[in-house]
Design a protein around this motif. Structure first.
Motif, PDB file in Angstrom:
ATOM      1  N   TYR A   1      35.672   5.140 -46.270  1.00  0.00           N
ATOM      2  CA  TYR A   1      35.648   6.234 -47.231  1.00  0.00           C
ATOM      3  C   TYR A   1      36.784   7.210 -46.911  1.00  0.00           C
ATOM      4  CZ  TYR A   1      30.898   4.802 -48.578  1.00  0.00           C
ATOM      5  OH  TYR A   1      29.805   4.094 -49.028  1.00  0.00           O
ATOM      6  N   LYS A   2      37.119   8.030 -47.883  1.00  0.00           N
ATOM      7  CA  LYS A   2      38.149   9.053 -47.682  1.00  0.00           C
ATOM      8  C   LYS A   2      37.600  10.403 -48.124  1.00  0.00           C
ATOM      9  CE  LYS A   2      42.714  10.552 -49.349  1.00  0.00           C
ATOM     10  NZ  LYS A   2      43.190  11.003 -48.038  1.00  0.00           N
TER      11      LYS A   2
ATOM     12  N   MET B   1      34.294  13.192 -40.949  1.00  0.00           N
ATOM     13  CA  MET B   1      35.490  12.479 -41.410  1.00  0.00           C
ATOM     14  C   MET B   1      35.682  11.182 -40.625  1.00  0.00           C
ATOM     15  SD  MET B   1      38.273  15.423 -42.480  1.00  0.00           S
ATOM     16  CE  MET B   1      38.051  16.492 -41.074  1.00  0.00           C
ATOM     17  N   ASP B   2      35.364  11.204 -39.327  1.00  0.00           N
ATOM     18  CA  ASP B   2      35.422   9.970 -38.533  1.00  0.00           C
ATOM     19  C   ASP B   2      34.395   8.966 -39.048  1.00  0.00           C
ATOM     20  OD1 ASP B   2      37.375  11.106 -36.971  1.00  0.00           O
ATOM     21  OD2 ASP B   2      36.024  11.634 -35.318  1.00  0.00           O
ATOM     22  N   HIS B   3      33.219   9.468 -39.384  1.00  0.00           N
ATOM     23  CA  HIS B   3      32.169   8.603 -39.933  1.00  0.00           C
ATOM     24  C   HIS B   3      32.638   7.978 -41.246  1.00  0.00           C
ATOM     25  CE1 HIS B   3      27.870   7.548 -39.577  1.00  0.00           C
ATOM     26  NE2 HIS B   3      27.927   7.429 -40.889  1.00  0.00           N
ATOM     27  N   ALA B   4      33.249   8.793 -42.097  1.00  0.00           N
ATOM     28  CA  ALA B   4      33.761   8.277 -43.370  1.00  0.00           C
ATOM     29  C   ALA B   4      34.823   7.218 -43.152  1.00  0.00           C
ATOM     30  CB  ALA B   4      34.328   9.431 -44.201  1.00  0.00           C
ATOM     31  N   GLU B   5      35.698   7.452 -42.183  1.00  0.00           N
ATOM     32  CA  GLU B   5      36.773   6.499 -41.882  1.00  0.00           C
ATOM     33  C   GLU B   5      36.200   5.147 -41.481  1.00  0.00           C
ATOM     34  OE1 GLU B   5      40.908   5.656 -41.539  1.00  0.00           O
ATOM     35  OE2 GLU B   5      39.972   7.558 -42.131  1.00  0.00           O
ATOM     36  N   GLY B   6      35.122   5.187 -40.706  1.00  0.00           N
ATOM     37  CA  GLY B   6      34.506   3.944 -40.264  1.00  0.00           C
ATOM     38  C   GLY B   6      33.867   3.159 -41.401  1.00  0.00           C
TER      39      GLY B   6
ATOM     40  N   LYS C   1      42.181   0.306 -50.439  1.00  0.00           N
ATOM     41  CA  LYS C   1      41.715   1.400 -51.276  1.00  0.00           C
ATOM     42  C   LYS C   1      40.409   1.954 -50.707  1.00  0.00           C
ATOM     43  CE  LYS C   1      40.425   2.505 -56.034  1.00  0.00           C
ATOM     44  NZ  LYS C   1      40.255   1.967 -57.411  1.00  0.00           N
ATOM     45  N   ARG C   2      40.373   3.280 -50.500  1.00  0.00           N
ATOM     46  CA  ARG C   2      39.190   3.898 -49.904  1.00  0.00           C
ATOM     47  C   ARG C   2      38.447   4.742 -50.943  1.00  0.00           C
ATOM     48  NH1 ARG C   2      40.613   6.982 -44.671  1.00  0.00           N
ATOM     49  NH2 ARG C   2      42.524   7.546 -45.775  1.00  0.00           N
ATOM     50  N   THR C   3      37.130   4.689 -50.888  1.00  0.00           N
ATOM     51  CA  THR C   3      36.295   5.404 -51.846  1.00  0.00           C
ATOM     52  C   THR C   3      36.289   6.895 -51.534  1.00  0.00           C
ATOM     53  OG1 THR C   3      34.868   3.471 -52.033  1.00  0.00           O
ATOM     54  CG2 THR C   3      33.982   5.578 -52.826  1.00  0.00           C
ATOM     55  N   PRO C   4      36.534   7.754 -52.531  1.00  0.00           N
ATOM     56  CA  PRO C   4      36.534   9.196 -52.269  1.00  0.00           C
ATOM     57  C   PRO C   4      35.131   9.716 -51.980  1.00  0.00           C
ATOM     58  CG  PRO C   4      36.832   8.781 -54.614  1.00  0.00           C
ATOM     59  CD  PRO C   4      36.917   7.453 -53.936  1.00  0.00           C
ATOM     60  N   THR C   5      35.031  10.579 -50.979  1.00  0.00           N
ATOM     61  CA  THR C   5      33.779  11.234 -50.611  1.00  0.00           C
ATOM     62  C   THR C   5      34.060  12.710 -50.374  1.00  0.00           C
ATOM     63  OG1 THR C   5      34.127  10.696 -48.286  1.00  0.00           O
ATOM     64  CG2 THR C   5      32.750   9.197 -49.553  1.00  0.00           C
ATOM     65  N   VAL C   6      32.979  13.491 -50.296  1.00  0.00           N
ATOM     66  CA  VAL C   6      33.109  14.919 -49.998  1.00  0.00           C
ATOM     67  C   VAL C   6      32.140  15.297 -48.894  1.00  0.00           C
ATOM     68  CG1 VAL C   6      33.818  15.449 -52.364  1.00  0.00           C
ATOM     69  CG2 VAL C   6      31.402  15.669 -51.711  1.00  0.00           C
TER      70      VAL C   6
END
Length: 328
Positions: free
Chosen positions: A64-65, A56-61, A2-7
């Protein structure tokens, strides 16, 4: 997993682009800045696409989503035609920016939402600045130009074509002059560029007057030169700044009389050095404004400074998320 939603929030300026990853609770997680460096048209869109992918790559690491992206545009966003007009970016003449940015997303379920810079400024102040809990507030942005982000009854006022808040065209001093054609009466004298223009006009009109500004070539005079000369009580600078204070006060009076806000916030590059005049601007406004409305307002300068647009863009993205996205 489960990934935490981000914007993602993106602030597209005339000289640089700032972009940041925000947690859905509002924390800024990571920020990147890139200069435009003379890019224009599709080159600017490509740069934004590259920055979106980097975040988005940073979030993936971080597991986060990214679920939504908000962008603050330096001009007019027409929500009906889905186009952006940005005079400070070459070849951005009514471009379908939302559709163009979508091409850079592998996941087409990610929402992209756009808004004018002035509207993002007030959204940023409502979320993280000095307009928290305000349903009626106005952000007066005084920089290269002048614009107003207007929040009324909890909603941004954009008008039928996204042009609402273009207050640089306020008519404050007759008679009309052709020199107002490009940017309007208020902006001609009271924007950052307008303050510089006003100084040049006075120097050329009164060539016998000695001024500290004589040391600067007229085509290189900026508002900063004028403010510096004002601090030394230079007569030309004092006349220009006094006129700007009067204009800011009249503009404030008109907005307060029209919209009856709870708070009015001055921001942009000129506030800054013009913070010192806030009390005088209010006193000028009180002479012109509806008396009950002007007594109700709180007048402040921006709590967010240069980050108001970026934070507002992040908030804009967050507001597109429904309860199901928040809870996933």
């Amino acid at each position: 997993m489960k990934r935490t939603p981000t914007v993602i929030g993106i602030d597209i300026g005339g000289t640089k682009i700032s972009a940041a990853l925000f947690h859905h609770h509002g924390d800024l997680l990571h920020k990147e800045v890139q200069p435009l460096a003379r890019r224009k048209g599709e080159e600017v869109i490509a740069l934004i696409g590259t920055m979106m992918q980097s975040l988005m790559d940073h979030a993936e690491g971080w597991t986060y989503k990214v679920v939504a992206i908000g962008a603050c545009v330096p001009g007019i966003y027409d929500a009906i035609k889905k186009t952006v007009w940005a005079p400070n970016i070459p070849d951005w003449n009514h471009i379908p920016l939302q559709d163009e940015l979508k091409k850079y997303l592998d996941d087409q379920s990610i929402h992209i939402v756009l808004e004018s810079d002035r509207s993002c400024y007030i959204l940023g102040e409502v979320w993280k600045g000095c307009a928290k809990d305000c349903a009626d507030a106005i952000f007066i942005a005084v920089g290269t130009g002048i614009g107003a982000g207007i929040l009324s009854g909890g909603r941004i006022i954009n008008g039928s074509g996204g042009v609402a808040g273009a207050i640089g065209w306020m008519a404050l001093e007759p008679p009309y002059d052709e020199k107002y054609d490009a940017w309007g009466n208020l902006e001609h004298y009271a924007s950052g560029d307008g303050i510089a223009r006003g100084a040049v006009e006075l120097l050329e009109k009164n060539r016998t007057v000695t001024s500290l500004l004589d040391a600067v070539p007229t085509d290189q005079i900026t508002a900063h030169h004028v403010f510096d000369a004002y601090e030394k009580q230079d007569s030309v600078a004092v006349e220009v700044i006094e006129k700007a204070i009067g204009y800011w006060g009249m503009a404030l009076a008109n907005l307060v009389s029209l919209f009856n806000p709870r708070k009015v916030i001055f921001g942009g590059g000129v506030f800054g050095p013009a913070d010192q005049f806030l009390d005088r601007i209010l006193e000028e406004a009180k002479q012109w404004a509806q008396p009950l409305s002007i007594e109700e307002i709180q007048l402040e300068t921006s709590a967010l400074g240069g980050n108001a647009g970026l934070i507002g863009a992040g908030y804009l993205a967050l507001t597109t998320l429904n309860d199901q996205v928040h809870d996933e």
